[in-house]
Design a protein around this motif. Structure first.
Motif, short mmCIF file in Angstrom:
data_model
loop_
_atom_site.label_atom_id
_atom_site.label_comp_id
_atom_site.label_asym_id
_atom_site.label_seq_id
_atom_site.Cartn_x
_atom_site.Cartn_y
_atom_site.Cartn_z
N LEU A 54 -18.28 15.94 4.37
CA LEU A 54 -17.82 15.31 5.60
C LEU A 54 -16.37 14.87 5.46
N GLY A 55 -16.00 14.41 4.25
CA GLY A 55 -14.61 14.01 4.03
C GLY A 55 -13.65 15.15 4.24
N GLU A 56 -14.04 16.35 3.80
CA GLU A 56 -13.17 17.51 3.98
C GLU A 56 -13.06 17.87 5.46
N TRP A 57 -14.17 17.69 6.21
CA TRP A 57 -14.10 17.97 7.65
C TRP A 57 -13.06 17.06 8.31
N PHE A 58 -13.06 15.78 7.97
CA PHE A 58 -12.10 14.86 8.56
C PHE A 58 -10.67 15.24 8.16
N LEU A 59 -10.46 15.65 6.92
CA LEU A 59 -9.13 16.03 6.47
C LEU A 59 -8.64 17.32 7.14
N THR A 60 -9.56 18.24 7.37
CA THR A 60 -9.18 19.57 7.83
C THR A 60 -9.23 19.73 9.34
N HIS A 61 -10.21 19.10 10.00
CA HIS A 61 -10.47 19.40 11.41
C HIS A 61 -10.35 18.21 12.36
N TYR A 62 -10.16 17.00 11.84
CA TYR A 62 -10.20 15.84 12.73
C TYR A 62 -9.06 15.86 13.75
N ASN A 63 -7.88 16.33 13.36
CA ASN A 63 -6.77 16.39 14.31
C ASN A 63 -7.09 17.31 15.49
N ASP A 64 -7.75 18.44 15.20
CA ASP A 64 -8.18 19.33 16.28
C ASP A 64 -9.21 18.64 17.16
N HIS A 65 -10.09 17.88 16.54
CA HIS A 65 -11.10 17.13 17.28
C HIS A 65 -10.44 16.14 18.25
N VAL A 66 -9.43 15.44 17.79
CA VAL A 66 -8.72 14.47 18.63
C VAL A 66 -8.05 15.17 19.80
N ARG A 67 -7.44 16.33 19.55
CA ARG A 67 -6.78 17.06 20.63
C ARG A 67 -7.78 17.51 21.70
N GLN A 68 -9.01 17.78 21.29
CA GLN A 68 -10.02 18.23 22.25
C GLN A 68 -10.43 17.12 23.21
N ARG A 69 -10.09 15.90 22.91
CA ARG A 69 -10.42 14.80 23.82
C ARG A 69 -9.75 14.99 25.18
N ASN A 70 -8.61 15.69 25.20
CA ASN A 70 -7.87 15.91 26.45
C ASN A 70 -8.00 17.33 26.95
N ASN A 71 -9.02 18.03 26.50
CA ASN A 71 -9.23 19.41 26.96
C ASN A 71 -9.44 19.43 28.47
N PRO A 72 -8.73 20.32 29.19
CA PRO A 72 -8.91 20.39 30.65
C PRO A 72 -10.35 20.65 31.05
N ASP A 73 -11.08 21.37 30.19
CA ASP A 73 -12.49 21.63 30.46
C ASP A 73 -13.30 20.44 29.94
N VAL A 74 -13.84 19.65 30.85
CA VAL A 74 -14.55 18.43 30.47
C VAL A 74 -15.73 18.75 29.55
N LYS A 75 -16.35 19.90 29.73
CA LYS A 75 -17.52 20.26 28.93
C LYS A 75 -17.17 20.49 27.46
N LYS A 76 -15.89 20.74 27.18
CA LYS A 76 -15.47 20.99 25.81
C LYS A 76 -14.94 19.74 25.11
N ARG A 77 -14.90 18.63 25.83
CA ARG A 77 -14.45 17.39 25.21
C ARG A 77 -15.56 16.79 24.35
N PRO A 78 -15.23 16.28 23.18
CA PRO A 78 -16.26 15.67 22.33
C PRO A 78 -16.75 14.36 22.92
N LEU A 79 -18.00 14.05 22.66
CA LEU A 79 -18.57 12.77 23.08
C LEU A 79 -18.52 11.82 21.89
N GLU A 80 -17.96 10.65 22.11
CA GLU A 80 -17.81 9.68 21.03
C GLU A 80 -18.29 8.32 21.48
#
Length: 208
Positions: free
Chosen positions: A18-44
């Motif tokens: 899980l630590g590697e996921w945060f190091l490698t992919h968390y920035n992409d996850h944060v960017r998806q919060r503003n995805n124009p497609d609401v269905k592709k935004r992560p739920l937090e």
């Protein structure tokens, strides 16, 4: 992001921790919060003491503990009337994916779990078993599941470019480093032979 299950769910390409996921992919996850497609935004959400969070079947999820001290969380999987058909089909079609009992001699083993489960249902709720079994024999009720033949068809439809892109996206940081290093060595060899090459640089370190 960063987790790529096969259509039938048998194989999952993902970071080794899980630590590697945060190091490698968390920035992409944060960017998806503003995805124009609401269905592709992560739920937090933030879960507080006493809260219960329901995660639907087939939803990939992770947890980050925010407290500096010790955190304790309990996870429970359950079978309901709505997902009983898929549970029966899963126990029959995918016993190799059942975990948590193979290393416990006192537990019912995966190959025997379907028989034990349906026998108990036949005693207690034969009405539910009758309806659920007829649906289970037909198809998966949840789109998160697929059979082996569906996976083969999906792989055949993928272009070589998409397969290569998926492989790169799913690599861990160590795998990416090795891959880039091999590419750099190959580019350097071609440069020495008089051909044009542009080697990218990649450095990393491990904290001990």
């Amino acid at each position: 992001i960063g987790v790529h299950p096969s259509p039938n769910g048998d194989d999952v390409v993902m970071p080794i921790s899980l630590g590697e996921w945060f190091l490698t992919h968390y920035n992409d996850h944060v960017r998806q919060r503003n995805n124009p497609d609401v269905k592709k935004r992560p739920l937090e959400c933030t879960v507080y003491p006493g809260d219960i969070l329901f995660v639907p079947h087939g939803w990939w999820h992770c947890v980050l503990n925010l407290d500096d001290g010790m955190s304790v969380a309990l996870t429970q999987n359950y079978v309901s009337r709505s997902n009983l058909p898929d549970v029966l089909r899963f126990l029959k079609m995918k016993p190799q994916q059942i975990s948590g009992c193979r290393d416990r001699p006192e537990a019912i083993q995966p190959e025997d779990l379907l028989h034990a489960f349906t026998s108990r249902l036949q005693q207690c709720r034969p009405d539910l078993l009758l309806v659920a079994q007829s649906l289970a024999d037909t198809k998966w009720q949840c789109a998160a599941w697929g059979d082996d033949n569906e996976e083969e068809q999906t792989q055949e439809k993928q272009s070589p470019h998409n397969k290569k892109k998926l492989k790169t996206l799913s690599q861990s940081i160590v795998q990416q480093a090795k891959s880039n290093n091999a590419t750099n060595s190959d580019n350097q060899t071609r440069k020495d032979n008089g051909t044009t090459a542009h080697a990218s640089q990649f450095t990393f370190s491990f904290l001990q």
